[in-house]
Enzyme design. Structure first.
Site, PDB file in Angstrom:
ATOM      1  N   GLU A   1       1.002  36.011  55.092  1.00 19.42           N
ATOM      2  CA  GLU A   1       1.540  36.082  53.727  1.00 19.42           C
ATOM      3  C   GLU A   1       1.500  34.675  53.119  1.00 19.42           C
ATOM      4  OE1 GLU A   1       5.590  37.508  54.286  1.00 19.42           O
ATOM      5  OE2 GLU A   1       6.186  35.607  55.186  1.00 19.42           O
TER       6      GLU A   1
ATOM      7  N   GLU B   1      10.439  44.301  58.409  1.00 21.89           N
ATOM      8  CA  GLU B   1      10.732  42.945  58.881  1.00 21.89           C
ATOM      9  C   GLU B   1      12.240  42.715  58.897  1.00 21.89           C
ATOM     10  OE1 GLU B   1       7.996  39.893  57.513  1.00 21.89           O
ATOM     11  OE2 GLU B   1       9.691  38.571  57.105  1.00 21.89           O
TER      12      GLU B   1
ATOM     13  N   LYS C   1       6.695  31.204  61.429  1.00 25.95           N
ATOM     14  CA  LYS C   1       7.034  30.309  60.319  1.00 25.95           C
ATOM     15  C   LYS C   1       7.307  28.929  60.905  1.00 25.95           C
ATOM     16  CE  LYS C   1       9.166  33.258  56.764  1.00 25.95           C
ATOM     17  NZ  LYS C   1       9.438  34.622  56.992  1.00 25.95           N
TER      18      LYS C   1
ATOM     19  N   ASP D   1      11.865  38.137  62.249  1.00 26.13           N
ATOM     20  CA  ASP D   1      11.742  36.940  61.409  1.00 26.13           C
ATOM     21  C   ASP D   1      12.927  36.013  61.683  1.00 26.13           C
ATOM     22  OD1 ASP D   1      11.290  35.020  59.517  1.00 26.13           O
ATOM     23  OD2 ASP D   1      11.339  36.312  57.772  1.00 26.13           O
TER      24      ASP D   1
ATOM     25  N   LYS E   1       4.011  43.214  50.618  1.00 28.67           N
ATOM     26  CA  LYS E   1       5.328  43.093  51.236  1.00 28.67           C
ATOM     27  C   LYS E   1       6.362  43.400  50.164  1.00 28.67           C
ATOM     28  CE  LYS E   1       8.124  39.659  53.734  1.00 28.67           C
ATOM     29  NZ  LYS E   1       8.060  38.374  54.453  1.00 28.67           N
TER      30      LYS E   1
ATOM     31  N   ASP F   1      10.654  44.046  53.921  1.00 32.12           N
ATOM     32  CA  ASP F   1      11.480  43.007  54.547  1.00 32.12           C
ATOM     33  C   ASP F   1      12.927  43.199  54.107  1.00 32.12           C
ATOM     34  OD1 ASP F   1      12.504  40.761  55.697  1.00 32.12           O
ATOM     35  OD2 ASP F   1      11.237  39.332  54.626  1.00 32.12           O
TER      36      ASP F   1
ATOM     37  N   LYS G   1      10.573  43.750  49.226  1.00 32.75           N
ATOM     38  CA  LYS G   1      11.885  43.273  49.634  1.00 32.75           C
ATOM     39  C   LYS G   1      12.905  44.387  49.407  1.00 32.75           C
ATOM     40  CE  LYS G   1      11.174  38.986  50.812  1.00 32.75           C
ATOM     41  NZ  LYS G   1      11.665  38.416  52.069  1.00 32.75           N
TER      42      LYS G   1
HETATM   43  C1  MUC Z   1      11.053  35.961  54.357  1.00 31.16           C
HETATM   44  O1  MUC Z   1      12.141  36.370  54.699  1.00 31.16           O
HETATM   45  O2  MUC Z   1      10.050  36.449  54.885  1.00 31.16           O
HETATM   46  C2  MUC Z   1       8.826  34.518  52.237  1.00 31.16           C
HETATM   47  C3  MUC Z   1       8.029  35.304  51.496  1.00 31.16           C
HETATM   48  C4  MUC Z   1       8.760  36.376  51.088  1.00 31.16           C
HETATM   49  O3  MUC Z   1       8.382  37.320  50.415  1.00 31.16           O
HETATM   50  O4  MUC Z   1      10.032  36.258  51.622  1.00 31.16           O
HETATM   51  C5  MUC Z   1      10.168  34.987  52.198  1.00 31.16           C
HETATM   52  C6  MUC Z   1      10.980  34.812  53.380  1.00 31.16           C
HETATM   53 MG    MG Z   2      11.284  37.787  56.255  1.00 29.35          MG
END
Ligand code: MUC
Ligand code: MG
Length: 376
Positions: free
Chosen positions: A327, A224, A273, A249, A167, A198, A169
């Site tokens: 995750e 995401e 979550k 999410d 994953k 994400d 960011k």
């Molecule tokens: C999210 O926004 O998914 C949890 C793990 C990660 O990499 O980000 C967070 C929250």
């Molecule tokens: Mg997320």
């Protein structure tokens, strides 16, 4: 067996640093704030639950201070001295008297789940309907800040821990560079590991349409929460326009939001979550809506310690099709964990403990140390 009667509920604040900060679209997450809940019954048995927030109220609106106050001032008086008929009844009671406050409700419901399991000798997943899997695939978040660093870390995570999904960011401030970085990582792991990205609500529809064609072309598996949580109509357009997973999410806040998103086809998958949804029962309802709507599921995390991670694992183990795996790597990202035994990941899979309850026990010395530190 006599009914479970709740005699005591205690909350403890723990602050735990991440080994390495995770940069998200809205800022950098350096630590987690945990409210540990201990629930005791009339025989002195104890159940454990965890509420986790990502270093402040900016992710989901709840802060650790708010979680603790909600439990102490509202959930505790509601439950003390009451008999628990079952986890579903308890969840309905919590939801009726406390709206929102998802992480607070999750911690309390999880503690009750653990306690019911300990009293009856059943595992948490058995109480939640029964496990259909005993292990859960776990993805790994890459967040070194550079493509070279991420590829290096990814190679290590691939070889040493067995992760087969990464994953990434995406920062709002540097999406263009992050998209280029993501494409390099997708190419480096092509045929070996899947990559999802994400955006944590960082784009608008124009930005999404600017970046997604390149990412889709490169082979990104899914994106995401690309858009602000409330922008369901635009999310629906993205879900229809692109051939990759659009994972909801922050847009999910409980079963009602899941129903609205599914009805509008404003996602192709739901990230689960329990800390965002309001507890295991609510998360299961969201999973049921996904299954009934033909949507996929990604077993998400709020970077919980082993306690919250194992609670999520019991829940995810009851889900028939976990299309995007999970995750559940939180314990491996924090400087100190609170479990009496090290968190185990074998070949990229989390082994779900067999119970009773969560099958989890605390390292009391660690908890006392972290609680002292949080109070300093
Ligand atoms: C999210 O926004 O998914 C949890 C793990 C990660 O990499 O980000 C967070 C929250
Ligand atoms: Mg997320």
């Amino acid at each position: 067996m006599t009914h479970l009667k709740i005699e005591r509920i205690d909350t403890t604040r723990l602050d735990i640093d991440l080994k390495q900060p995770i940069t998200m679209s809205f800022g950098v997450v350096r630590s987690i704030n945990v409210i540990l809940v201990r629930m005791r019954d009339q025989d002195g048995l104890e159940g454990l639950g965890e509420a986790t927030v990502l270093g402040g109220p900016f992710w989901g609106g709840e802060s650790a201070e708010a979680v603790q106050a909600t439990i102490e001032a509202y959930l505790k008086p509601l439950l003390l001295g009451t008999k628990v008929q079952g986890i579903g009844a308890l969840s309905q009671n919590l939801t009726r008297f406390v709206r929102g406050n998802a992480a607070a409700r999750n911690a309390v419901e999880t503690a009750a789940l653990d306690l019911i399991g300990r009293r009856s000798g059943r595992s948490a997943s058995e109480i939640l309907g029964g496990a259909v899997r005993s292990t859960i695939p776990v993805a790994w978040t890459l967040s070194t800040g550079s493509a070279e660093g991420d590829i290096e870390e990814g190679e290590r995570a691939y070889a040493e821990q067995g992760h087969r999904r990464f994953k990434l960011k995406i920062r709002r401030s540097s999406s263009n560079e992050d998209v280029a970085r993501s494409i390099r990582i997708i190419e480096a792991f092509r045929g070996r590991a899947a990559v999802i990205a994400d955006v944590n609500q960082g784009w608008d529809e124009v930005a999404a349409n600017r970046y997604l064609p390149r990412l889709q072309e490169a082979g990104l598996e899914g994106i995401e929460q690309p858009l602000p949580a409330g922008d369901i109509d635009a999310a629906a357009r993205l879900s229809q326009r692109y051939g990759i997973e659009i994972i909801a999410d922050e847009a999910l806040t409980g079963p009602d939001s899941a129903f609205r998103i599914a009805a509008k086809r404003a996602a192709t998958s739901f990230g689960l979550k329990p800390n965002r949804d309001g507890g295991p029962t609510a998360t299961q309802a969201i999973a049921a809506i996904a299954a009934a709507s033909g949507l996929g599921i990604y077993g998400g995390t709020m970077l919980e310690t082993s306690l919250g991670t194992i609670a999520s694992a019991h829940l995810y183990a009851t889900i028939d099709e976990l299309r995007l795996g999970s995750e559940l790597f939180g314990p491996l990202r924090i400087v100190e964990d609170i479990a009496s035994e090290p968190f185990k990941l074998v070949d990229g899979e989390l082994i779900v403990p067999s119970g009773p309850g969560l099958g989890f026990s605390l390292d009391e010395d660690r908890v006392a140390f972290l609680a002292r530190k949080a109070n300093e």
